[in-house]
Design a protein around this motif. Structure first.
Motif, mmCIF file in Angstrom:
data_model
loop_
_atom_site.group_PDB
_atom_site.id
_atom_site.type_symbol
_atom_site.label_atom_id
_atom_site.label_comp_id
_atom_site.label_asym_id
_atom_site.label_seq_id
_atom_site.Cartn_x
_atom_site.Cartn_y
_atom_site.Cartn_z
ATOM 1 N N THR A 292 -0.509 3.165 1.716
ATOM 2 C CA THR A 292 -1.886 2.813 2.063
ATOM 3 C C THR A 292 -2.479 4.022 2.764
ATOM 4 O O THR A 292 -1.819 5.061 2.885
ATOM 5 N N ALA A 293 -3.673 3.886 3.247
ATOM 6 C CA ALA A 293 -4.287 5.006 3.957
ATOM 7 C C ALA A 293 -3.512 5.347 5.221
ATOM 8 O O ALA A 293 -3.514 6.495 5.675
ATOM 9 N N ASP A 294 -2.858 4.333 5.827
ATOM 10 C CA ASP A 294 -2.204 4.549 7.125
ATOM 11 C C ASP A 294 -0.683 4.500 7.076
ATOM 12 O O ASP A 294 -0.028 4.983 7.990
ATOM 13 N N ASN A 295 -0.116 3.897 6.050
ATOM 14 C CA ASN A 295 1.321 3.626 6.081
ATOM 15 C C ASN A 295 1.993 3.967 4.751
ATOM 16 O O ASN A 295 1.377 3.912 3.684
ATOM 17 N N LEU A 296 3.286 4.275 4.895
ATOM 18 C CA LEU A 296 4.171 4.395 3.741
ATOM 19 C C LEU A 296 4.993 3.113 3.699
ATOM 20 O O LEU A 296 5.764 2.831 4.618
ATOM 21 N N LEU A 297 4.850 2.321 2.650
ATOM 22 C CA LEU A 297 5.526 1.030 2.591
ATOM 23 C C LEU A 297 6.982 1.211 2.172
ATOM 24 O O LEU A 297 7.349 2.177 1.490
ATOM 25 N N ARG A 298 7.796 0.225 2.599
ATOM 26 C CA ARG A 298 9.236 0.286 2.348
ATOM 27 C C ARG A 298 9.621 -0.772 1.321
ATOM 28 O O ARG A 298 9.318 -1.956 1.501
ATOM 29 N N GLU A 299 10.334 -0.334 0.311
ATOM 30 C CA GLU A 299 10.781 -1.282 -0.712
ATOM 31 C C GLU A 299 11.813 -2.236 -0.125
ATOM 32 O O GLU A 299 12.707 -1.832 0.620
#
Length: 559
Positions: A405-412
């Motif tokens: 996202t604009a602010d975060n790296l998501l975790r699978e």
């Protein structure tokens, strides 16, 4: 010379002849006792000085009982025994390893690896045949069991070396204690100038046995007592003997199993005992060098097989059109834990015989904030935007997806879940309802060609002849699975033959030295029988001298 002097001369002769016959009888009765040295009675003339006649004979005098033995040859035998003991253990180890691999034969790894690749070739001929798939699975299970058996037996062989080291150390302690006690006996006898022949024989037998277990050095003092040293410290001295003790340590192997190693140290000083030869060095070299070397070889083979088969298999398609399935368990650490994957074990439909297309990379999707929210079912969000019209991208390359996202790296697995085969995306919790997602991923072109496609099966079958082992200095592989396996089996045969030849050479030298020693110290029954007859006659002659002198005295007394 008086008649009484003649009686004394006869008495001395009787005593010397009787002692000589006793020694001959002792030699005969011990003719078959290992390590017994024949004894010899040393005699000298007895005389007195007469002013008129000079030296006048007074009969015979017993000097000592001598042990017939060449101590230099004993030292040479002990030196060669150190090598004999070492190569006995090495030869035994290489024979055991040969028996574990059972090559050449129909029960070894190479035979079952050939059957494994044969079953892939058969599957390539019949990619939709369930019996052909079952044969691939069955042969893979047999091959993994063979790997397990080889790894387990090598591990057991390594552990049995520890048990044998313990037995040898216990025997060393027994021998050194006996040598110490014999030192005391020999010192007590020889302090008076006599020979402790039987005690020396026993001590020599113990030293011969000890030299086969470990390398030793020895010095002897004027009282006949010896000091035995090994590994830079004294094991036995005229006043003391030092025991050895074991220390243990455990370590984890790559497959998670525990391995116990033992070491030796001096019980009093706690200094490490590092044998320089004999059985003990052979046991340590077997445990720490030879067996681990072949454990490493079989682990390399298993890991390379897993790596190359999985690399092709995950790129292929199952009967249902899925890719990314491992054939072997990717967590394999070596031959001891190689297994087929849970997917293959549960269903042979998951064997990937068909091939996938080429990997296409660096594809980016942008997903609007309202396109997908937490609680929604999995959505087909992976599309190829530069295609006309845009197409759905299935068979996503595993672990290639990056979601931001604009602010975060998501975790699978924490923030989202992906179905790689279907190309679907699903959020796992709230917090991203109003955010735009940027998704980067790789996918495969070409798609599933149907259950009749055999491309992956052919590629895996082709691994049999591909160069996949022994990388050179620039990383190019130089041998096939079978060539790698045959090379280290050939090396095993050469090592065994070399140790056998070294053992036979040392045994021949010991035999030659022992033959020379036997010519000096062994009992000859013919010689001893001749000595008995000779001393019998000297005994009878001495008795006749005494009886004749007695009659002369009787005549003289009755005049």
């Amino acid at each position: 010379m008086s008649l009484l002097s003649s009686l004394n001369t006869g008495t001395r002769g009787l005593f010397a002849s009787q002692m000589a016959m006793d020694i001959a009888g002792q030699n005969i009765s011990n003719a078959d006792v290992e390590g017994y040295s024949r004894k010899r009675l040393n005699l000298s003339t007895e005389s007195r000085y007469d002013s008129a006649l000079g030296q006048v004979g007074m009969g015979v005098s017993i000097v000592n009982i001598e042990r017939m033995r060449n101590t230099f040859i004993d030292d040479q035998i002990r030196r060669q025994n150190v090598e004999v003991g070492y190569f006995e253990e090495m030869n035994h180890t290489f024979r055991r390893i040969e028996n574990i691999f059972t090559e050449p034969g129909d029960t070894g790894v190479l035979h079952f690896m050939d059957q494994f690749f044969d079953s892939w070739q058969n599957l390539a001929n019949n990619p939709a045949d369930l019996s052909a798939r079952t044969m691939v699975k069955t042969n893979a299970e047999i091959l993994t069991n063979v790997f397990h058996n080889v790894a387990g037996e090598l591990r057991d062989l390594r552990q049995t070396r520890n048990d044998e080291i313990t037995q040898k150390v216990n025997r060393i302690n027994q021998i050194t204690e006996q040598i110490y006690n014999l030192n005391l006996e020999i010192g007590a006898v020889e302090v008076g100038g006599q020979n402790a022949n039987d005690s020396r024989d026993q001590r020599d037998r113990l030293l011969k046995e000890l030299s086969k277990i470990t390398d030793i050095s020895m010095t002897e003092n004027k009282m006949g007592q010896i000091t035995v040293s090994a590994s830079g410290s004294i094991l036995v001295s005229p006043v003391n003997h030092q025991k050895l003790e074991m220390t243990t340590s455990s370590q984890k192997t790559s497959d998670g199993k525990s391995v116990t190693d033992i070491a030796i140290r001096f019980a009093e000083s706690k200094r490490p005992f590092n044998p320089g030869g004999g059985h003990l060095k052979g046991l340590f070299d077997s445990r720490d060098i030879s067996v681990p070397q072949y454990q490493d070889y079989i682990d390399q083979l298993a890991l390379s097989l897993v790596e190359h088969v999985n690399s092709l298999h995950t790129a292929g398609y199952t009967m249902e059109g899925y890719s990314g399935v491992f054939f072997f368990d990717p967590e394999t650490t070596g031959a001891s834990d190689i297994e087929i994957s849970a997917s293959i074990a549960s269903d042979v439909h998951n064997i990937a015989a068909a091939s996938a297309g080429e990997i296409q990379s660096a594809v980016t999707n942008t997903v609007a904030p309202t396109a997908h929210q937490y609680g929604d079912p999995p959505a087909q969000l992976f599309r190829v935007p530069d295609a006309t019209p845009p197409v759905e991208a299935r068979n996503i390359v595993r672990d290639s997806v990056v979601v931001r996202t604009a602010d975060n790296l998501l975790r699978e697995g924490v923030d989202y879940h992906i179905n790689y085969q279907n190309g679907t995306f699903q959020l796992l919790h709230n917090g991203y309802d109003d955010q735009e997602f940027t998704i980067d991923f790789n996918y495969r072109t070409g798609g599933f060609m149907g259950p009749g496609d055999n491309s992956t099966a052919l590629n895996i079958a082709q691994l049999r002849t591909d160069l996949v082992m022994n990388p050179d200095t620039v990383g190019n592989h130089t041998s096939t699975f079978s060539e790698f396996y045959s090379s280290f089996i050939g090396k095993l045969g050469l090592s065994k033959n070399q140790s056998q030849n070294n053992l036979e050479t040392r045994e021949f030298l010991v035999e030659q030295y022992q033959s020379h020693q036997d010519s000096i110290s062994a009992v000859s029954l013919d010689e001893e029988m001749a000595n008995l007859i000779r001393y019998q006659h000297t005994y009878q002659a001495s008795a006749r001298l005494i009886s004749t002198t007695d009659r002369m005295l009787d005549v003289l007394m009755n005049m």
